[in-house]
Every structure is written in structure tokens, then in C-alpha cells.
Motif scaffolding. Structure first.
Motif, PDB file in Angstrom:
ATOM      1  N   UNK A   1     -59.435  -4.573  53.902  1.00  0.00           N
ATOM      2  CA  UNK A   1     -59.275  -5.916  54.464  1.00  0.00           C
ATOM      3  C   UNK A   1     -60.474  -6.275  55.340  1.00  0.00           C
ATOM      4  N   UNK A   2     -60.982  -5.280  56.090  1.00  0.00           N
ATOM      5  CA  UNK A   2     -62.185  -5.517  56.900  1.00  0.00           C
ATOM      6  C   UNK A   2     -63.383  -5.829  55.996  1.00  0.00           C
ATOM      7  N   UNK A   3     -63.481  -5.075  54.888  1.00  0.00           N
ATOM      8  CA  UNK A   3     -64.570  -5.327  53.936  1.00  0.00           C
ATOM      9  C   UNK A   3     -64.453  -6.725  53.335  1.00  0.00           C
ATOM     10  N   UNK A   4     -63.217  -7.135  53.048  1.00  0.00           N
ATOM     11  CA  UNK A   4     -62.993  -8.476  52.508  1.00  0.00           C
ATOM     12  C   UNK A   4     -63.433  -9.533  53.517  1.00  0.00           C
ATOM     13  N   UNK A   5     -63.104  -9.307  54.790  1.00  0.00           N
ATOM     14  CA  UNK A   5     -63.499 -10.253  55.828  1.00  0.00           C
ATOM     15  C   UNK A   5     -65.020 -10.372  55.911  1.00  0.00           C
ATOM     16  N   UNK A   6     -65.708  -9.226  55.820  1.00  0.00           N
ATOM     17  CA  UNK A   6     -67.169  -9.263  55.861  1.00  0.00           C
ATOM     18  C   UNK A   6     -67.747  -9.930  54.614  1.00  0.00           C
TER      19      UNK A   6
ATOM     20  N   UNK B   1     -64.057 -20.503  58.708  1.00  0.00           N
ATOM     21  CA  UNK B   1     -64.099 -19.038  58.581  1.00  0.00           C
ATOM     22  C   UNK B   1     -63.014 -18.403  59.446  1.00  0.00           C
ATOM     23  N   UNK B   2     -62.874 -18.872  60.673  1.00  0.00           N
ATOM     24  CA  UNK B   2     -61.872 -18.326  61.594  1.00  0.00           C
ATOM     25  C   UNK B   2     -60.463 -18.487  61.030  1.00  0.00           C
ATOM     26  N   UNK B   3     -60.206 -19.607  60.368  1.00  0.00           N
ATOM     27  CA  UNK B   3     -58.883 -19.853  59.781  1.00  0.00           C
ATOM     28  C   UNK B   3     -58.579 -18.830  58.679  1.00  0.00           C
ATOM     29  N   UNK B   4     -59.579 -18.520  57.862  1.00  0.00           N
ATOM     30  CA  UNK B   4     -59.400 -17.507  56.804  1.00  0.00           C
ATOM     31  C   UNK B   4     -59.146 -16.133  57.419  1.00  0.00           C
TER      32      UNK B   4
ATOM     33  N   UNK C   1     -55.597 -15.470  58.654  1.00  0.00           N
ATOM     34  CA  UNK C   1     -54.642 -15.111  57.591  1.00  0.00           C
ATOM     35  C   UNK C   1     -54.774 -13.639  57.217  1.00  0.00           C
ATOM     36  N   UNK C   2     -56.011 -13.150  57.155  1.00  0.00           N
ATOM     37  CA  UNK C   2     -56.229 -11.734  56.869  1.00  0.00           C
ATOM     38  C   UNK C   2     -55.670 -10.857  57.998  1.00  0.00           C
ATOM     39  N   UNK C   3     -55.763 -11.350  59.213  1.00  0.00           N
ATOM     40  CA  UNK C   3     -55.274 -10.569  60.355  1.00  0.00           C
ATOM     41  C   UNK C   3     -53.758 -10.428  60.352  1.00  0.00           C
ATOM     42  N   UNK C   4     -53.059 -11.404  59.785  1.00  0.00           N
ATOM     43  CA  UNK C   4     -51.605 -11.281  59.643  1.00  0.00           C
ATOM     44  C   UNK C   4     -51.278 -10.090  58.744  1.00  0.00           C
ATOM     45  N   UNK C   5     -52.000  -9.979  57.614  1.00  0.00           N
ATOM     46  CA  UNK C   5     -51.790  -8.849  56.698  1.00  0.00           C
ATOM     47  C   UNK C   5     -52.155  -7.537  57.384  1.00  0.00           C
TER      48      UNK C   5
END
Length: 368
Positions: A155-160, A333-336, A339-343
Motif C-alpha cells: 500500500x505504501x508502494x502504491x501511494x508512492x 493527491x491527499x484525497x487519494x 482512502x489508502x490510509x483507511x485500508x
């Protein structure tokens, strides 16, 4: 079952011939470098003469950091303070000894040396069959933790990846975004208290490098407290508030960072820097993820000295370069990311449960 002193359980292998300084670490190379830092592998080396030939396996103990690692491959030993330990004889399984050390509580003396405290401990030695049974159970529990951690890392890799897709690689800056000094887009850049502060049993939290975890979160499991009077004095200069960036700037974990959550006011020690972005210029989550880029990692590495107790000073932080896209794009970007942070939060709950199970197994086998 026997109860043994340290010297009848483990022995220290001379590591001096195989050590290299941090300045000698490479980003790529033939041999991994293992030291007392947070990362399991902290660099690479091509120096054949420095390779520690690991015929079976060894245990690494961080004299300064208290970190413990199990290594079963050839490697180069990094920096001073990295102790290499092996069982005194074949009646002790190395992996069993590694897990036993993980369960051993050693007082935190800060950046002082801790090996002397380890040598005061005693260790349980059951039969080899029992040792291997314990190792099998703990290996399985550790494997489950690793799988969940991998999911979090992805998930961190996806965020980057989202960051790169939206803004481009800062090293190349393909979108020709404006580059500014961090100081030009920050209300304040400072660090925590440099002087000695008296600790109290209760009071205001006094956070330091150890309170920023490798997951990029505030870790409040090991806290220090100071008086209200001391806090007020420190807070006038270094007032960490919601969504400010906290950056480890001293020690083995330089570069680790997190955003301040909604919480009661606290004070910072010298080992943590505070960066307050100008809200009309920079979104906090954008700033956080910019600090996770290779571009920023290189700036941090270049700006911090290469000694064991590395330091990143506020003057250097202020001069760091940062890309500034439009504020609307930063907010998108922050909004995306939210959502990742919820997961991620779901995964972290599961990871905590798995870690609790692992810790319970350690206690059951070594503390009871």
C-alpha cells in the motif's frame, strides 16, 4: 532444562576485520551490509576482504540500538557497535538463541552501550528437541506477521506510485514544476530541546526519535514526561501542532517522518525536527510523501554526517529542495492517500493482533 549465564550461552565473535564505516556503504553491490540500524540490510559493499563468511547463522546485537537480527548469509559488518554473537556450542540452536534474545528486556540507556547489560542476563536451555519445537512455532507466527507487513508495504508502494504518476519523479522533474527551498514554503523549521530536561512520572509527553516508528506513525508505547513548566518553555519555540511534519534528525533512524495527529500538546527532544508548512503553498500529506521520495532521501543522506550518531541540522533542512505543484493537485493527491490510509488502518489492526500473538508466544516460552 538449564539456566545459564550469558557466557555459557552465547559468545561474541571478533567483527573488527569485517567492519566498514557508514561512508563506505554502497547503494548496490556484491555483499549486503548488516549493522545495528533499523533496516535489516543498510547498504552494500564490493570489498571481498571484508566479507564475513557465515557458514551457518549468527545473531546481530546493536550495542547502541538494542536491535537484534538473525543473519544466515554472507555479509559485511557495518559500523561500530555491531556485535556478532553465536552459541557457545552445538547444544544451543542459533535461531532459539535469537528468539530468546528478542524476549530479553534490556533497559534503554539512550545512545550509550547496552552489551554490558545483555551480559548480565541469564538464559534457559531446554533440550534440542524442545528448542526446535519453540523455533518452529515462533517461525510460523513471524511468517504471518511478515505477510501482513508485506501487504502494508505494498500500500505504501502504491501511494508512492500515485505520487510519481501525479507529480513526476522529483529527480527528473519531467513536468518542470517550480522548485523551492523548504524554508520558503514553511512557516517554521526548528528542532526540539537541546538542553537536558528533567523527567517526571507524569506531565506533558516529551517525544523523541524512538517515538516515530518505522511505519511512519507516532509510537507512544515508550514515553517520557516533563513538567508543565518545562513544556511551556520548549513549546514557545517548538510548537508541534496538528498536521505539522515531525522528522527524525538525530541517530540511526534519520529521515523517518510522520504528521502530528489530533492530540494534546507535547514537547520535542533534539532528535526530532518540526516543519510547519505554509497552508496556502503546501498540503501536509503532499509534504509527508515528498519526504518519502528517493530525491529527498538523497538530500537527507547528503546533509547528515556519516558518523554513528548522525545529525541533520535545521540549517540543512531549510535549504532542502522541494517541488511545488498546484495546491489543487496536492489536495487531490491527499484525497487519494486518505482512502489508502483507511485500508492501511485495517491491516494495522490485524498486524497488531499478530504481533500480540507473537509476543505472547515469546513470553510463554522464555519468561514463564
Amino acid at each position: 532444562m538449564s539456566l545459564l549465564p550469558f557466557d555459557a550461552f552465547l559468545k561474541n565473535v571478533s567483527s573488527k576485520p569485517y567492519q566498514i564505516t557508514k561512508a563506505g556503504y554502497l547503494e548496490e553491490g556484491k555483499y549486503p551490509v548488516v549493522d545495528q540500524g533499523q533496516k535489516f540490510i543498510t547498504g552494500y559493499s564490493n570489498n571481498d576482504e571484508k566479507v564475513f563468511k557465515n557458514d551457518e547463522s549468527v545473531i546481530i546485537f546493536g550495542d547502541h540500538t538494542r536491535l537484534i537480527k538473525y543473519v544466515d548469509f554472507d555479509f559485511v559488518i557495518g559500523a561500530d557497535g555491531t556485535k556478532v554473537l553465536i552459541p557457545v556450542d552445538d547444544s544451543i540452536d542459533t535461531k532459539y538463541a535469537y528468539y530468546h534474545l528478542l524476549s530479553t528486556k534490556i533497559e534503554n540507556l539512550g545512545y550509550s552501550r547496552h552489551y554490558k547489560l545483555l551480559k548480565e542476563k541469564t538464559f534457559v536451555k531446554p533440550s534440542m528437541e524442545k528448542q526446535q519445537e519453540i523455533v518452529k512455532a515462533l517461525d510460523k507466527a513471524k511468517e504471518l506477521i511478515g505477510l501482513r507487513q508485506e501487504a502494508l508495504d505494498k500500500l505504501d508502494e502504491l501511494a508512492q506510485s500515485v505520487f510519481i504518476d501525479m507529480f513526476g519523479d522529483p529527480i527528473l522533474n519531467p513536468n518542470n514544476l517550480v522548485i523551492k527551498k523548504l524554508d520558503d514554503v514553511s512557516q517554521k523549521i526548528t528542532d526540539g530541546e537541546h538542553g537536558t530536561v528533567a523527567r517526571t512520572e507524569t506531565g506533558r509527553m516529551y517525544l523523541m526519535a524512538r517515538n516515530i516508528s518505522k511505519l511512519g506513525e507516532l509510537d507512544l508505547t515508550e514515553l517520557s514526561f516533563i513538567s508543565e513548566e518545562s513544556h511551556n518553555k520548549i513549546f514557545k519555540r517548538c510548537n508541534a501542532e496538528y498536521n505539522d511534519l515531525l522528522l527524525v534528525c538525530v541517530g540511526a533512524t534519520i529521515g523517518k517522518c510522520t504528521l502530528v495527529p489530533d492530540m494534546k500538546d507535547f514537547s520535542l527532544a533534539r532528535s526530532v525536527a518540526l516543519i510547519k508548512p505554509i497552508k496556502t503553498e503546501m498540503n501536509s500529506k503532499y509534504l509527508l510523501y515528498f519526504f518519502k521520495t528517493e530525491f529527498m532521501r538523497r538530500q537527507i543522506e547528503k546533509s547528515s554526517n556519516a558518523s554513528a550518531q548522525a545529525g541533520l541540522y535545521t540549517g540543512a533542512i531549510k535549504k532542502m529542495k522541494i517541488m511545488i505543484p498546484s495546491l489543487n493537485l496536492q489536495k487531490k493527491f491527499a484525497s487519494i492517500i486518505e482512502k489508502l490510509e483507511v485500508q492501511k488502518s485495517y491491516y494495522k489492526v490485524e498486524l497488531d493482533k499478530l504481533q500480540e500473538n507473537f509476543d505472547a508466544l515469546l513470553a510463554q516460552n522464555f519468561e514463564g
